[in-house]
Enzyme design. Structure first.
Site, short mmCIF file in Angstrom:
data_model
loop_
_atom_site.label_atom_id
_atom_site.label_comp_id
_atom_site.label_asym_id
_atom_site.label_seq_id
_atom_site.Cartn_x
_atom_site.Cartn_y
_atom_site.Cartn_z
N LYS A 1 0.84 -1.20 0.00
CA LYS A 1 0.00 0.00 0.00
C LYS A 1 0.88 1.25 0.00
O LYS A 1 1.89 1.31 0.71
CB LYS A 1 -0.90 -0.02 1.24
CG LYS A 1 -1.88 1.12 1.37
CD LYS A 1 -2.68 0.93 2.66
CE LYS A 1 -3.72 2.01 2.87
NZ LYS A 1 -4.49 1.77 4.12
N SER B 1 -9.25 1.80 3.33
CA SER B 1 -8.34 2.55 2.48
C SER B 1 -7.35 1.68 1.70
O SER B 1 -6.63 2.18 0.84
CB SER B 1 -7.57 3.56 3.32
OG SER B 1 -6.81 2.93 4.34
N SER C 1 -9.58 -0.85 7.41
CA SER C 1 -9.00 -0.56 6.10
C SER C 1 -8.29 -1.72 5.42
O SER C 1 -7.95 -1.61 4.25
CB SER C 1 -8.04 0.63 6.20
OG SER C 1 -8.77 1.82 6.36
#
Length: 470
Positions: A77, A152, A176
């Site tokens: 990420k 996210s 997330s």
């Protein structure tokens, strides 16, 4: 070669060890999958095929494996520092930022021989449950391109679900890694903060976020998630939240000694019929596997949720205020929406913040006391399956459910600092994945993974059609 990318991470590693495929061949298969699918999914934001090939050749030239992940293609990420790769957190304010050092978790991946494919998309400054930003645009769900993969860690989940990556790292302060796993039909773990180093994450896991937040592994099977967890876990002596907790190996008998409590909803917000069915199917499987499973719901859930709101939403806005001051014109609509939500209650003053901090410990103690009898909990990940970008309310069981209410099921466990794993179990009426959440007491990450593994073996991973097409 296209079949290689559909295999689990464990299977890919087995093929490498047996010499049935080389690191270069495995890398090329993933490059081909990325080049075919990333233009429609927009999951990876920093990918260079030649850089991947150079890594693969170097790993292939090693006379002996570097570690447990030698040659495995993974992604990270873009909020986790990865030397030489974009780490922009989806924000124009961080445009072009490239760290010079790896976060400890990334360093551990490299030391284990993992091949870094690239970094993945996220919503601006991580404050949304869908993935979109002004820098790189919207990420799409491989099960339905008109749906969100969540946030996210939405870029990460989309990349793994579409078999563009064998496994990877996301982060989680309010669901997330877990909500994207639920939306895209993969597995994930939000570990106990301190089991996995949080240093090198942007924004930093400090203040209340040292309790709420954690970097977590994501993959297509729980066995793969467990391997990733074993690789990146362990105390970081520069991380104030780090704890000297070693890995444990638990037998099925050890796991069966844990009574599992389950609930289908929190008594306030409804869930879809298919979500209820996924919980009931999971209960049946665990009972057939010899577990004692009983209906149980902690009495503190709504109090925990309100506390999460204070720390994540209101404190989150307070943390970002100095960063965005005078730069509001550069903010994405999705982050502006977060600020509007936070503005309803406004910032906390010192007294309210101090009271909330004290309440955090009191509520954790009260809930963990209840969990003595039910050290494992089974519950939904969300009220709904993957939604369309911009959707903010739904009709569920004849009642209106709003955006942040629909995803409250993950937030409780951030406040409690509990490990929570997600495994895909069911399908919605539209054929979208539905995951369930397995929660354990703090530091009992192996318990959550072990019970989730029983479910994963029963239900198994299925790749979306888009990933399987030649």
């Amino acid at each position: 070669m296209s079949e290689l990318v559909l295999a689990s991470a464990m299977r890919q590693l087995e093929l490498l060890r047996q010499g049935e495929v080389s690191v270069v061949e495995l890398a090329e298969a993933h490059i081909a999958q990325i080049e075919r699918l990333n233009p429609v999914l927009n999951a990876l934001v920093d990918f260079d095929a030649d850089r991947v090939r150079a890594q693969a050749r170097a790993l292939n030239a090693c006379k002996s494996p570097m570690g447990a992940l030698h040659g495995l293609p993974v992604t990270v990420k873009s909020s986790i520092s990865t030397a030489g790769y974009l780490c922009e957190i989806g924000s124009m304010l961080q445009r072009g930022d490239i760290p010079s050092e790896d976060a400890p978790v990334v360093a551990r991946l490299r030391e284990a021989g993992a091949l870094i494919l690239g970094t993945t998309n996220c919503p601006e400054l991580l404050m949304a449950y869908e993935t979109d930003n002004l820098l790189h645009g919207r990420t799409n769900n491989p099960w339905d391109l008109e749906r969100s993969p969540g946030g996210s860690s939405g870029g990460e989940s989309a990349a793994i679900a579409a078999c563009m990556s064998a496994a990877g790292l996301g982060s989680d302060s309010g669901g997330s890694v877990r909500l994207p796993a639920h939306f895209t039909g993969i597995c994930a773990l939000k570990p106990t903060p301190g089991r996995v180093p949080g240093r090198g994450h942007l924004p930093p896991c400090v203040g209340p976020f040292s309790t709420l937040g954690a970097i977590g592994p994501m993959a297509r099977t729980i066995a793969d998630v467990s391997l990733m967890f074993e690789t990146i876990s362990g105390q970081d002596d520069c991380d104030p939240a780090g704890a000297p907790v070693g890995l444990r190996r638990l037998s099925l008998a050890n796991l069966r000694a844990q009574t599992v409590g389950y609930f289908e909803d929190d008594g306030l917000v409804p869930v879809t019929p298919e979500t209820r069915a996924a919980i009931q199917d999971s209960v049946r499987v665990l009972r057939e596997a010899g577990f004692r499973v009983e209906a149980f719901r902690p009495r503190t859930l709504e109090l925990l949720r309100k506390l999460w709101w204070k720390f994540f939403v209101r404190c989150g806005a307070m943390f970002y205020a100095p960063t965005i001051r005078g730069k509001e014109s550069q903010l994405s609509p999705i982050f502006r929406e977060f600020l509007e939500i936070a503005a309803v209650d406004g910032p906390m003053d010192g007294v309210e913040l101090l009271d909330a901090w004290a309440e955090l410990d009191l509520l954790r103690s009260r809930t963990l006391s209840e969990m003595r009898s039910y050290p494992v909990l089974l519950c939904p990940v969300a009220s709904i399956p993957a939604f369309r970008p911009g959707e903010r309310k739904w009709m569920v069981e004849g009642r209106k459910v709003a955006y942040l209410d629909a995803v409250r099921h993950t937030q409780w466990w951030n406040v409690l600092a509990c490990p929570a794993a997600v495994v895909p179990v069911g399908r919605s009426a539209e054929g979208l994945p539905i995951g369930v959440q397995v929660v354990a007491r703090p530091w009992e990450d192996e318990v959550a993974l072990g019970v989730a593994g029983v479910l994963d073996e029963a239900f198994g991973y299925r790749a979306p059609a888009l990933a399987r097409k030649p």
